[in-house]
Every structure is written in structure tokens, then in C-alpha cells.
Design a protein around this motif. Structure first.
Motif, short mmCIF file in Angstrom:
data_model
loop_
_atom_site.label_atom_id
_atom_site.label_comp_id
_atom_site.label_asym_id
_atom_site.label_seq_id
_atom_site.Cartn_x
_atom_site.Cartn_y
_atom_site.Cartn_z
N THR A 35 29.00 55.51 -17.06
CA THR A 35 28.34 54.84 -18.17
C THR A 35 29.37 54.51 -19.25
N LEU A 36 29.30 53.27 -19.76
CA LEU A 36 30.12 52.91 -20.92
C LEU A 36 29.20 52.75 -22.12
N PHE B 69 25.95 50.90 -21.14
CA PHE B 69 26.05 50.05 -19.96
C PHE B 69 26.25 50.96 -18.75
N SER B 70 25.28 50.99 -17.86
CA SER B 70 25.41 51.84 -16.66
C SER B 70 26.14 51.06 -15.59
N SER C 218 20.48 47.81 -16.54
CA SER C 218 21.63 48.66 -16.79
C SER C 218 22.07 48.65 -18.25
N VAL C 219 21.25 48.15 -19.13
CA VAL C 219 21.65 48.08 -20.55
C VAL C 219 20.55 48.66 -21.44
N MET C 220 20.90 49.72 -22.16
CA MET C 220 19.98 50.35 -23.11
C MET C 220 20.53 50.13 -24.52
N TYR D 130 31.80 59.91 -16.87
CA TYR D 130 31.73 59.96 -15.43
C TYR D 130 31.01 61.25 -15.05
N ALA D 131 29.85 61.13 -14.41
CA ALA D 131 29.05 62.30 -14.05
C ALA D 131 29.40 62.80 -12.66
#
Lengths: 359, 359, 359
Positions: B282-283, B275-276, B237-239, B309-310
Motif C-alpha cells: 500500500t502507498l 493506493f493498494s 484500490s483508492v481510499m 509491505y504486509a
């Protein structure tokens, strides 16, 4: 999520002849766009987000289909916003969400006065460029009211940088709120727009009221507008329509050659009736009275007859006859006829024959 | 031959509040277009010519949906090409062929630097108008670098009169070449653009490098740019994302009030992490460091937090907080904050809340 | 009623090299739009009204896809109509009805001369910006003929404010009438356009004649134009084409630096042949002779070879070689080569290689 995108528009062209366009009474013959309804083209769409929620957008621009010109500020239509003086999608440019709560749209929105006088305009917004309800009642500023609101000039029928909320209908009643940001650093209300409206419809008859206030960029003056309209079907083939609207300037502002525009007020009364002769043929008779007061007095009347023949729901041929009569040959009277009467005259007759196609 | 034509776009609108916009610290409230992604509309299509060969085209223009303005050069966006100072399809306007050999496109193309920093921009190209990677890293000239390249001014993110070749991916590796004609009679390289890039992707992680050189119309100076970026998923969850880019002027040219722009260099470092929190939320935390040297020293930093927020793949609500801090209140520092900080201040805080819809 | 709306267009881009562009013989290299056919985009539609009657519309604008510029008057293309100096849909903007009686269209229409020389232009309207048939034969006024007709300047290939009637074909024969309103108050013919044409086609061979007259805004002078063309398939793979056209000014008018433009006449002869080498490959050889007389004598010739390879009906690659030769290095000769020859030269060679995609 299911979604749709649609290209749509209205193309309306008419041959127009108008008397008394020169000081010696000369006529003018022209082909003009948008005489029955303002010509336009646009793109709109909607996405179903589930649970009744939808994402929506609409982009729409004016189309001067007699020359191919599109949008505002490129040519005849003025769009004076500082540093940003054209708009391709000058009629609508918004994105938003809708659901059980109503709808919220962000961007360039129609002001609320458009709804209240639009509903009941005696000629259903025909001849928009010289229609007093379009040019005055809905707070449209233009040359008469200068740079109030988020556009800082030009047409005020739509406001830049605005948020609009429209409630759902409850037993036929609804309401709307709208706010446009003036975007001035250090002054959160200069050049802003704020409006509210209420409306009722039973599907056939209806009524609407709206109020709005717009400020100038110096925040030294403001323009207020009130507009109301009602339509009522008095017989199966007769629909009556009536509107009243006024726009007024308060404060220390110089708009044109006059020393001050403080107190300038323009009020419009509109009355009309539609007679449905058949499914395809409608006759309309209408009257407008426009009065200016507060700084300089002025007045002008318009008497309009309009015949429409619908080839289909989307294609209509029409003819109209307009007699415009100003209080005098003076500019403060003639200007209220919105270009129908040429300088040096106090009246004029306009004949228009055209065709409208919606796609 | 089978073919398709699609109308598409992005409409993004946000309410934005920014402190320190006047010398006395006054705030500005506005509704702005394109804060998460630049608003746009376009038409694209493809025709299958058989044997893997395709004919393709793409027309795409900027959309300032807060006012309805479209394209560049009509309003706020400057597009200074001599004698041709507006562009409706200012983002893309090309036709070309693609096949096993890759793709060739002719017309107005994105420069190659857009790919390398776009891939790894810490906030995924959000707040494009004040994003250092968009405004500097990709060789974008604008006010800081004057009239280099085929546009002879304005944004250099796209180049007029250009041919672009992009190779197919081979084991995840690819490359691209692009050349833009300066179109000056008697001088085949004045005002031209030449660039190359290389990139790698495994579908999730990726890296790209690009280099380009643009000349001025007098052929007395040139601007060179280098941009690189990489993104790497360090946890499910981290790119992480990182970019470095620099743009430099060499030669005898006067761009603004300074005696000479020779040696002017602007370098941008960008770092960020996504951060998903869920499929929908997503933040992002990001940092930009912008430094100017060579002629006058300057610097500015931006610290950005962004929450998305999707509602769906095509509709997203978002909020961001940006703290911009310049090295001093002097113009050479403040200007590097790209309009976030008002004159007479050395820092500012910007809050944006908006919605994006892609169609 | 059944109806349709279509987005369509042509995107054509070529790399072009031309010699003798500076006084010392320097070359120019460029990427240009619309060399095989003028690039364009548009929206058109039709609604079946029953009984053979249809409502139709068409909006179409020029596309300078080397820069993304659209329409006329924004940049390089001049569109001087007083007070309305741009047009997004500058090529076509009309609404109308069609049926057994033929078709009537209202708005901005192609003039009738476009049909007669278009039918038989030796290079099928390629290189439109320097094609004598496009720039002169069809009464196109531009810099040579000033402000005649409803546009009051700029291209006269289309006329604003016009009504066009085209008859149905009867045994292959047809005719057309067109009138454009000058829209001058008190003078119903100033700045007007009036034209008629006749044409014949058997599906393969054809011929057309057209005549038109346009007035200036002062109604002190007029421009008349005559254009004719014929094409004839002399062998299964050989189509011959020939055109003659002339445009002439009569009356008291000053257009450029000359004392008077009275009597100015430009005549164009065009001859060409298409050789179909295969279903996909066509070679064209063409010759244009352009002569000016009446006020100042001038002449220029163009010799053109054009090769086309059709990937499909909608996608074509092409290459052309043009040799332009003016009567002398004097401006009255060189200007008739329509920009191919640079000032200070009397000849030039142009090479173009490009691709066209229609969508």
C-alpha cells in the motif's frame, strides 16, 4: 500465519548472610532475589511468515522479587538515560525477523559481550550483582565507567536504540554485529555503541570472542571492551570454564572524584569447573581475579563454591559460599568486590541458600 | 460463564533520520518505537453473562520498545495528574458491561475525538508523536493547552475517572457519550471532561463527528474541541480520507510564558489517499495543515509519503518520507511541526524505515 | 513436570459521591478503583515436582484502574523502602515449595494479620482504602505508625524480604509463622517483622488469631499487633462476622508532629452480618469502631450498608452507603475515619455504585 505468545520468567529467592558489613565487622542478613540467575519476567512470541521467515519479539524485565520491584530505574537499579530514566522491560525489548540469513532484532538488545562471557562464566552468571564477569567483563559501565553508550549511564549490558544481527551457525561457527544509536542531534556517533563477536559451539564445548566500543555524549572519550570465554568438557562429569575480559577508558572524561578517568582499565580473569555428581546434583568451584589499572591500581579476588539440586528442569535449590578478598581496605580495592565487602574491611564471607523456579 | 483473557500488543521499531535538528542544520539518527502504530501491550477479556450481556475489561499501556520503557510518566511521556504522576496502563484501563443496549465502560477511556479523527486520519495514525491529528485534533492538550480535563495535564487522548457509553449501530449509525470526573472536592465540574460523538459506517466508507469540553482545575477556563472525519473508497484500490479538527481555549488561564491563553485555537486539516498496489503493498500520500490563532498566529505543514509491505496480517515493513515546513523559524510556527523541525530551522526532512509486529 | 501459568486479576470501578469534603460542606464526586475488592493483576503458577511436592510462585500488583496506575509508589500509594521506593508487584511477589508439610514462600508476603481479620471482616475487605480492619487491624503502619518493619514505611500489609510458613490443616486447625529480614548491616533485628497465627475452619464457620511485632530501623522502638476474627453462620442465609484488633507503639520514636509516639495505640472493633436474599443477591450491614489512645485520644465510627448482585461468580454489581462519624472535628478524631470525612467536618456520607469483574 501460525503464531505464539508466551509469558515466562524466573523467580529466584535466597537467604543471604554476609560478614564484615560494618567497620566493626558486623554481619548482614537478608533475603535477596536472583542469586542463582537474575529473576525476570517477560513476554515473547513468534509468527511463521512462510518460506523460513519469522517475525519475533521479546519483552523482558528484571524482577526484584524480594520487594516486588520490576524493571530498572524504579529502585535499586539505575537507568540514567537522559529524560527517560526507567524501563519496565529493561532486559530485552526488541522486534525482528529471522530466517536462513540469521536474525535481525531492533530495540533494546543484550550487548555481544554478554554472549562471550555468558557462555563460559565460571558460575554460569550466578550472583549477577557481584559477579565480575557480569559487572565488568561485558562492558557494563555503571559507577566505574560512567555514561558511555546509548543508555548514557547505568548498566551497559543492554543497549537502547540498537540493531543486532546474528548469523546462522555454519559448521558450528557464527558471528554477530550490533550497533546502537546515540541519538544526538548533529553528532551521529556520540553515545553510540558498536560491537562484533564470533563464536563456536559443537553442542557441548564452545568458545566466543567479542569486542565493542562505546562513546560518551560529548564525544570526547570512548570505552572499549574485549571479552572471551571457552568451556570444555574434560570428562563426562567435569566441565571446565574460563574467561578473560577487559574494559578501558580513553580520552578526556571525568567520571568520579578522580581528576580524569583517561586510561582506566579493569580486567577480569574467571576460572571454574562444574562437577556433575548425579542428574540432579552439581557442584561448582570458581575463582575470579579483578584488577584495575591505568588511573588507580586496585584488585580483588573471589573464591566461590556452589551446590545445586535440581527438583526438575525448572526448579532448583542451591547453596553457595563466597570468600571475597580485596587487595587492601582502600576503596579502590574494596569496590572491585562489588558490594560483598563492607567499607573498612578487606575481606568478607557470604553464604546464600535459595530456590529458583522458572515458568 | 464462558470467558477469555488475552495478552496482546504491537511492537514497532524504525530507524529514523531527520535533517535540520541543530541550529547549523545537523541531522539526527535514531531508533524510535511506534512509527507506524504506537507500540503497546495489554490484557483484555470478556465473560459471557447470558442473555447477550457481557462483562469486559481492557488494560493497555504504551511501550517505548526502543528502551523498554512502558506506560506514561516514567520517562518521555508526561502524565501530570496531581499526586499520581505515572500510569502503567496509560492507554486503556476499563471494566464494563455490553449488550443489546451498547456498551458502558468505566475507568481510563479513549476520548471520543480519537474515534472521529482516527477513522479518517490520512496516515492511519502513523507517526503518532508528530501527527497533528493525534496531537491536536483529538483535544490532546499537552504543552499547548496545559492542564484541562481529568488528567490535569499531559495527553488528553484518554481521560481518567470516566464513564463511556457507545450505542449499538442502527443501520450503520451510532453515537457515544462520555463523562470524566474532575474529582475536586466542593466543585463537581472543575477538571471534568464531557463529550459526545456520532458516526456512520457501511463497513467500507464512514464518517464521524465529535465534540468535547474540558475544564481546568480552577474552573476559570475551558477547552472545547470539535473533530470530524470521513473516508470514502473512490475506486477499488483508492481510499480517500479527510479530517478537520479544532481545539480552543476560553477563559482566564495562563498556560505558558504568554500573558493569557484566552482564545488560543489550533486547527488541523488532514487529507490523504491510500493506493493498494497489491494485497501486500500500500502507498499513502498525505498532507496536514496546522494553524494556530487567537493568541499568537502560527502555522506548519507536513507532506508525507508512506509505503507498507504486509508480510502477514500481523507483520508489516514500512518506509516513510516526511517533509515538514513551518511558517517561519519562530517558535510559534516551528512548535506546530511537533518536534520534526529543530530550533533555528523552518523545515526538515524525516526518513523512517521500520517493522511492525502485532501479537 | 506438569506446570501451569495463569494471568488473573480483579478490575473494580465505582462512581462515588461523598459529602462534607470541604470546610463548607462541599461534596466530591469521583470514579474510584477497587471499592468492593482492591483491583489487582497478577501472574501465578505451579509445577508438580512429584511425591506431593510442588513449586509455586505468585506475582501480584495493585491496579488503580481509574487512571491505569499499577503497583505502589508510582503515585498515590506510598512505598518508602529506603532506596527502593516503588514496587510493581506490591501485593505479592514470592516463590516457594508446598507439600504434605505445608507451604514455604520467600519474597514479599501478606502478613499473617491479613488472614485473621480478612476472614471475618464485616464487609469482606470492601472499601479497603478506608476500611479500619485493612488500614489498622492488620498492623498496617502508614502515616499513623511510621517506618516499622521491612518496608520501612508505607503499607505494612505485606512485608519485603520475608519467609512465610503455613501448616496444613489438621482437623480444621492450622498455624503459620512468618519472618521478614530488616537487612540492616550489623543489626540483625532492626526493621524486622516476626509474626505467628492460628486458625480454624470447618468450611463454613471459622476463627483466626494473629500476633506480630515489627521494629524500627534504629531498633529503638517496636510496634506490636494483635488481630482476631470469627465468622459464624447462624441461619442458612445469615452469616455473622466479628473482629477485634489493636496496634501499639512502644519505645523512643517520633513519627509525626507529636513529641513522641510511645504508647500510641489504635484498636478496631468490627461487627457485621451478611443476608443472602437469593443466590445472586446479598445484603450486608456492618459497624466499625476505631479508638486511639496512649498518646492522644481519638475515635471514629463507620456504619455501612452494602448490596451486591452477582451476574456470575466473576462479575458483581454493587452499591454501598457509608456514614462515618468522628468524635469531633479535631484531626485526631477525623483522621481515624481514613479520608471519608473532609477536614473541618465531623461526619460524612459516602455513596458508591460500581461493578467488579474478576478474570
Amino acid at each position: 500465519a501460525q503464531s505464539s505468545v508466551t509469558i515466562y520468567g524466573i523467580i529466584d529467592a535466597a537467604v543471604v548472610a554476609t560478614t564484615n558489613q560494618t567497620a566493626t565487622g558486623g554481619s548482614k542478613f537478608s533475603m535477596d532475589a536472583g542469586q542463582l540467575l537474575t529473576s525476570r519476567w517477560g513476554i515473547k512470541g513468534s509468527e511463521d511468515l512462510g518460506g523460513g521467515l519469522k517475525a519475533n519479539f521479546n519483552l523482558e524485565g528484571t524482577l526484584a522479587n524480594d520487594t516486588g520491584t520490576a524493571g530498572a530505574g524504579f529502585g535499586g537499579n539505575v537507568f540514567n538515560q537522559t529524560g527517560n530514566n526507567t524501563s519496565l522491560f529493561d532486559r530485552l525489548s526488541w522486534v525482528g525477523l529471522s530466517g536462513d540469513f540469521g536474525s535481525v532484532t531492533l530495540g533494546r538488545n543484550n550487548i555481544l559481550g554478554v554472549d562471550s562471557v555468558g557462555l563460559a562464566d565460571p558460575i554460569s552468571l550466578a550472583h549477577a550483582g557481584s559477579n565480575p564477569n557480569v559487572m565488568f567483563s561485558a562492558l557494563n559501565s555503571g559507577a566505574f565507567f560512567g555514561g558511555f553508550g546509548t543508555n548514557q549511564g547505568g548498566s551497559a549490558l543492554r543497549q537502547n536504540n540498537s540493531i543486532k544481527y546474528v548469523s546462522p551457525l555454519m559448521s558450528g561457527f557464527g558471528g554477530a554485529l550490533m550497533y546502537g544509536f546515540g541519538e544526538k542531534a548533529g553528532d551521529s556517533t556520540a553515545s553510540n555503541y558498536a560491537g562484533l563477536s564470533g563464536f563456536f559451539t559443537d553442542g557441548t564445548n564452545g568458545a566466543a570472542l567479542s569486542y565493542a566500543k562505546m562513546k560518551d555524549n560529548a564525544n570526547a572519550a570512548f570505552m572499549t571492551g574485549f571479552a572471551g570465554g571457552a568451556k570444555f568438557k574434560v570428562a563426562p562429569s567435569v566441565m571446565l570454564r574460563g574467561t578473560y575480559a577487559q574494559t578501558k577508558v580513553d580520552g578526556n572524561i571525568k567520571i568520579d572524584a578522580l581528576p580524569s578517568a583517561n586510561g582506566r582499565k579493569i580486567a577480569v580473569i574467571g576460572l571454574g569447573a562444574d562437577f556433575s555428581l548425579s542428574d540432579q546434583t552439581t557442584l561448582t568451584a570458581a575463582y575470579y581475579n579483578t584488577k584495575r589499572s591505568g588511573d588507580i591500581d586496585g584488585k580483588a579476588d573471589q573464591y566461590i563454591g556452589l551446590a545445586k539440586y535440581a527438583f526438575s528442569k525448572r526448579t532448583t535449590a542451591y547453596a553457595s559460599l563466597t570468600y571475597a578478598k580485596a587487595g587492601s581496605v582502600n576503596a579502590q580495592d574494596v569496590s572491585l568486590a562489588l558490594g560483598i565487602i563492607g567499607a573498612g574491611n578487606s575481606s568478607a564471607m557470604r553464604t546464600a541458600v535459595g530456590v529458583l523456579h522458572a515458568f
